[in-house]
Write an enzyme that holds these catalytic residues in place. Structure first.
Site, short mmCIF file in Angstrom:
data_model
loop_
_atom_site.label_atom_id
_atom_site.label_comp_id
_atom_site.label_asym_id
_atom_site.label_seq_id
_atom_site.Cartn_x
_atom_site.Cartn_y
_atom_site.Cartn_z
N GLU A 205 37.34 64.34 43.70
CA GLU A 205 38.14 64.46 42.63
C GLU A 205 39.21 63.42 42.48
O GLU A 205 39.44 63.08 41.26
CB GLU A 205 38.56 65.99 42.24
CG GLU A 205 37.34 66.94 42.18
CD GLU A 205 36.80 67.00 40.83
OE1 GLU A 205 37.30 66.01 40.12
OE2 GLU A 205 35.92 67.90 40.81
N HIS B 127 37.17 60.27 33.75
CA HIS B 127 37.06 61.01 35.04
C HIS B 127 35.67 61.33 35.18
O HIS B 127 35.01 61.24 36.30
CB HIS B 127 37.94 62.25 34.74
CG HIS B 127 37.71 63.17 35.98
ND1 HIS B 127 38.38 63.13 37.08
CD2 HIS B 127 36.79 64.24 36.14
CE1 HIS B 127 38.11 63.99 37.82
NE2 HIS B 127 36.88 64.74 37.31
N GLU B 128 34.89 61.89 34.14
CA GLU B 128 33.58 62.31 34.14
C GLU B 128 32.46 61.25 34.74
O GLU B 128 31.66 61.25 35.42
CB GLU B 128 33.13 63.06 33.24
CG GLU B 128 33.76 64.33 32.94
CD GLU B 128 33.87 65.22 34.05
OE1 GLU B 128 32.71 65.35 34.88
OE2 GLU B 128 34.60 66.01 34.19
N HIS C 135 32.65 60.02 38.38
CA HIS C 135 31.58 60.72 39.15
C HIS C 135 30.30 59.87 39.33
O HIS C 135 29.67 59.97 40.29
CB HIS C 135 31.61 62.03 38.78
CG HIS C 135 32.75 63.18 38.96
ND1 HIS C 135 33.23 63.13 40.45
CD2 HIS C 135 33.39 63.93 38.30
CE1 HIS C 135 34.04 63.88 40.54
NE2 HIS C 135 34.44 64.31 39.16
#
Length: 262
Positions: A187, A128-129, A132
């Site tokens: 997100e 997920h990170e 970004h």
């Protein structure tokens, strides 16, 4: 862009001639703001790397032979770059429950979140990170930080804080990196990236939803860990909706939810 130039001119008009004032510095502040909007990806990465280098020097970075680092290396083996951005990983010894990835490809994982997560859940959070970074959300936050730094420099020209200006700009970058407020759309996109990241690694993507469930459960507890998790959730809104979306997707794609561990 027009608004930035108007603000710079207005600042010049509002300061009286009797004040100690450096007009050149004020104009440079407006110029920096304009430049922040046109930074290349390489420039953004260089600015972020400068901050991360300082952060690593001030943080409790664990050595390569530490069990936490060995575990992370095993999890991320072969993960060297994303969309052309080289990745590097470090573990910080802290009870805080967090992990983050920066525009320069630096990924930092806290021992607090490693203690809470299974390997697959932790890999989902890391995915997920990294999402970004891959989707350039981190670079947008970096540009916003530079806009803030430019504004601070314009204000500093009317006072006696010029000596600390560089540190202030670095602090602004750090605040933006550590407290990035991504939009709901960003997100969701990073969640999807993490989900596909798990599938590409041969993992059950249910781990994406389960990592959020575990964080949500920890946030509802008591003590220092609960406070840390709650702070993490303050920049990650709509957690229940995100859990439901990831769960529904995994079910629809025929994946079976594994038994919860830890």
């Amino acid at each position: 862009m027009k608004r930035i130039l108007i603000l710079a001119v207005s600042a010049l008009m509002l300061v009286s001639c009797s004040e100690s004032f450096n007009a050149t510095r004020a104009l440079q502040g407006g110029m920096l703001a304009a430049q922040a909007l046109s930074l290349s990806d390489e420039q953004v990465q260089a600015y972020v790397h400068q901050y991360i280098t300082q952060l690593d020097a001030q943080s409790p970075v664990l050595p390569d032979n530490n069990p936490y680092v060995v575990r992370l290396k095993k999890l991320t083996s072969g993960l060297n770059a994303v969309n052309g951005v080289p990745l590097n990983f470090k573990v910080y010894r802290t009870n805080d429950v967090n992990a983050f990835a920066c525009a320069d490809g630096s990924v930092r994982v806290y021992t607090g979140i490693m203690d809470l997560m299974t390997d697959d859940e932790l890999l989902g959070v890391i995915g997920h990170e990294i999402g970004h970074v891959a989707l350039k959300h981190s670079k947008k936050e970096m540009r916003q930080a530079l806009l803030t730094s430019a504004a601070l420099e314009g204000l500093a020209s009317t006072g006696n804080t010029m000596a600390a200006l560089t540190d202030s700009q670095l602090g602004a970058l750090g605040n933006a990196i550590m407290n990035a407020q991504y939009s709901k759309k960003q997100e969701s996109a990073a969640d999807d990236f993490g989900y596909e990241f798990l599938k590409a690694a041969g993992k059950n993507p249910w781990a994406m939803a389960m990592s959020f469930e575990k964080l949500q459960s920890a946030a509802g507890g008591s003590g220092a860990q609960s406070t840390a998790v709650s702070q993490l959730f303050s920049s990650h809104p709509d957690t229940a909706a995100r859990i439901a979306r990831m769960s529904a997707r995994a079910s629809q794609e025929g994946f079976k939810k594994p038994a919860s561990k830890k």
